[in-house]
Design an enzyme around this catalytic site. Sequence first.
Site, PDB file in Angstrom:
ATOM      1  CE  LYS A 177      20.488 -23.633  22.448  1.00 55.18           C
ATOM      2  NZ  LYS A 177      18.984 -23.876  22.666  1.00 55.18           N
ATOM      3  NE  ARG A 217      14.860 -24.159  15.967  1.00 58.98           N
ATOM      4  CZ  ARG A 217      15.191 -23.515  16.965  1.00 58.98           C
ATOM      5  NH1 ARG A 217      15.692 -22.223  17.154  1.00 58.98           N
ATOM      6  NH2 ARG A 217      15.323 -24.495  18.288  1.00 58.98           N
ATOM      7  CE1 TYR A 254      39.351   4.557  16.216  1.00 57.70           C
ATOM      8  CE2 TYR A 254      38.166   2.905  17.387  1.00 57.70           C
ATOM      9  CZ  TYR A 254      39.289   3.413  16.493  1.00 57.70           C
ATOM     10  OH  TYR A 254      40.732   2.720  16.386  1.00 57.70           O
ATOM     11  CG  MET A 296      38.509  -4.941  18.063  1.00 58.25           C
ATOM     12  SD  MET A 296      39.356  -5.511  17.085  1.00 58.25           S
ATOM     13  CE  MET A 296      38.553  -4.626  15.513  1.00 58.25           C
TER      14      MET A 296
HETATM   15  C1  LIG Z   1      17.738 -23.770  23.148  1.00 60.52           C
HETATM   16  C2  LIG Z   1      16.781 -24.792  23.351  1.00 60.52           C
HETATM   17  C3  LIG Z   1      16.678 -25.408  25.251  1.00 60.52           C
HETATM   18  C4  LIG Z   1      16.679 -24.295  25.851  1.00 60.52           C
HETATM   19  O1  LIG Z   1      15.462 -22.888  26.425  1.00 60.52           O
HETATM   20  P1  LIG Z   1      15.500 -21.678  26.946  1.00 60.52           P
HETATM   21  O2  LIG Z   1      15.348 -20.863  27.546  1.00 60.52           O
HETATM   22  O3  LIG Z   1      17.520 -21.437  27.589  1.00 60.52           O
HETATM   23  O4  LIG Z   1      15.448 -22.830  28.968  1.00 60.52           O
HETATM   24  C5  LIG Z   1      15.874 -25.973  24.643  1.00 60.52           C
HETATM   25  N1  LIG Z   1      15.451 -26.474  23.474  1.00 60.52           N
HETATM   26  C6  LIG Z   1      16.197 -26.652  22.328  1.00 60.52           C
HETATM   27  C7  LIG Z   1      15.532 -27.477  21.004  1.00 60.52           C
HETATM   28  C8  LIG Z   1      16.722 -25.081  22.243  1.00 60.52           C
HETATM   29  O5  LIG Z   1      17.409 -25.189  21.256  1.00 60.52           O
END
Ligand SMILES: *Cc1c(COP(=O)(O)O)cnc(C)c1O
Length: 381
Positions: free
Chosen positions: A41, A139, A271, A319
């Site tokens: 992801k 969550r 800055y 930036m």
């Molecule tokens: C991002 C995610 C993972 C991976 O987690 P890591 O700590 O990077 O291994 C696994 N399961 C879910 C549901 C996630 O959202």
Amino acid sequence: MSGHDPGRPTRAEINLDNLCHNLESVKSFIKKPVAIMAVVKADGYGHGAAACALRLETAGIDWFGVALPEEGAELRRAGITRPILCLGGFWEGQEKFILENDLTPVIFQAEKAKLLDRAALELKRRARAHIKIDTGMGRVGVRYDDIENFAGQIKRLENIDFEGIMTHFAAADCFEEQKFTHLQIERFKEAFAFFESEGFHFLYKDLANSPASLAYPEAHANLIRLGGILYGLGSDVLPVWVDKPPLKPVMALYSEVSLLKWIRKGETLGYSRTFRAPRDSLIASVPIGYEDGYRRAFSNRGRVIVKGKFAPVVGRISMDWTLVDVTDIAGVKTGDKVILMGSEDDLRITAEELAEWAGTISYEITCGINKRVRRVYVESK
Ligand SMILES: *Cc1c(COP(=O)(O)O)cnc(C)c1O
């Protein structure tokens, strides 16, 4: 200046051999056969999802995990054929998109399951989905104590195979939270047993992320979901109380000295004039800034490697530019390589160290390296 591609020299080098090294390293650490999902992801935690996934598919990975269906479709366009789990489910209106791209969403709302079921009927395809149980993360997921109602609603959907069931740990990396992690495992077991008693049959059962894969063998079930550890990240989020497999960082961040100039003792830089030169100083302008993900929090804190020596970041990071004090680097000249993350000889700057400067975790550092930074892939083949 040496012969590189035209344009700004700032680049993230992604070592795909190291990615595979980490996969093999985790596999031999775990020893028993368990299917592995590579979580790619957020563009592969900033490493480039398509390139990483293609290499991992060649290495025999079983599954891919993404957050959004759009990320899954990107992998399909790149030619990925292994199953892809959308860890965040999908949003109303994406049902057909899911099916057309051969994606497997997680489901935690009965209404979404019904939408998917109807789309599958219309397209005359079978949908696949995994049920996500919230065992304590709070969550997304069906609460572990609210599964009866959920199961009752999805049971009769005839166009979906609920082929997997999963949960996600809240604190598998925390020594003090081992009891809570065991509680999550127990809640998951009970949820699994309940669904089976209701006539569901799951091919996939998964709980473990990177930290749990190392610290909780009892949570391996038959599939583990690995993100950070594959990218060689996470000495800051992996459990400290267990052995760890050897890992190699996959991302390095490089740029060059674009301009050198002397400033006089007492003059200021950048800055808000946050740095005042304690001596006559040779200052390098390096073309990377917070827009690229080289965080403003590194101002007057970070350091880089130039010609085999550490050199401090001075003044505010802006930036597009970062200033580095190279007064003590003998023979420095424009075009010299600047290592913002990576290693040279015995010197190393890790994502974990950058994270510490900014008060965050390594994942946020690599995810934050913006699209403006070119990715250059290296592999020996
Ligand atoms: C991002 C995610 C993972 C991976 O987690 P890591 O700590 O990077 O291994 C696994 N399961 C879910 C549901 C996630 O959202």
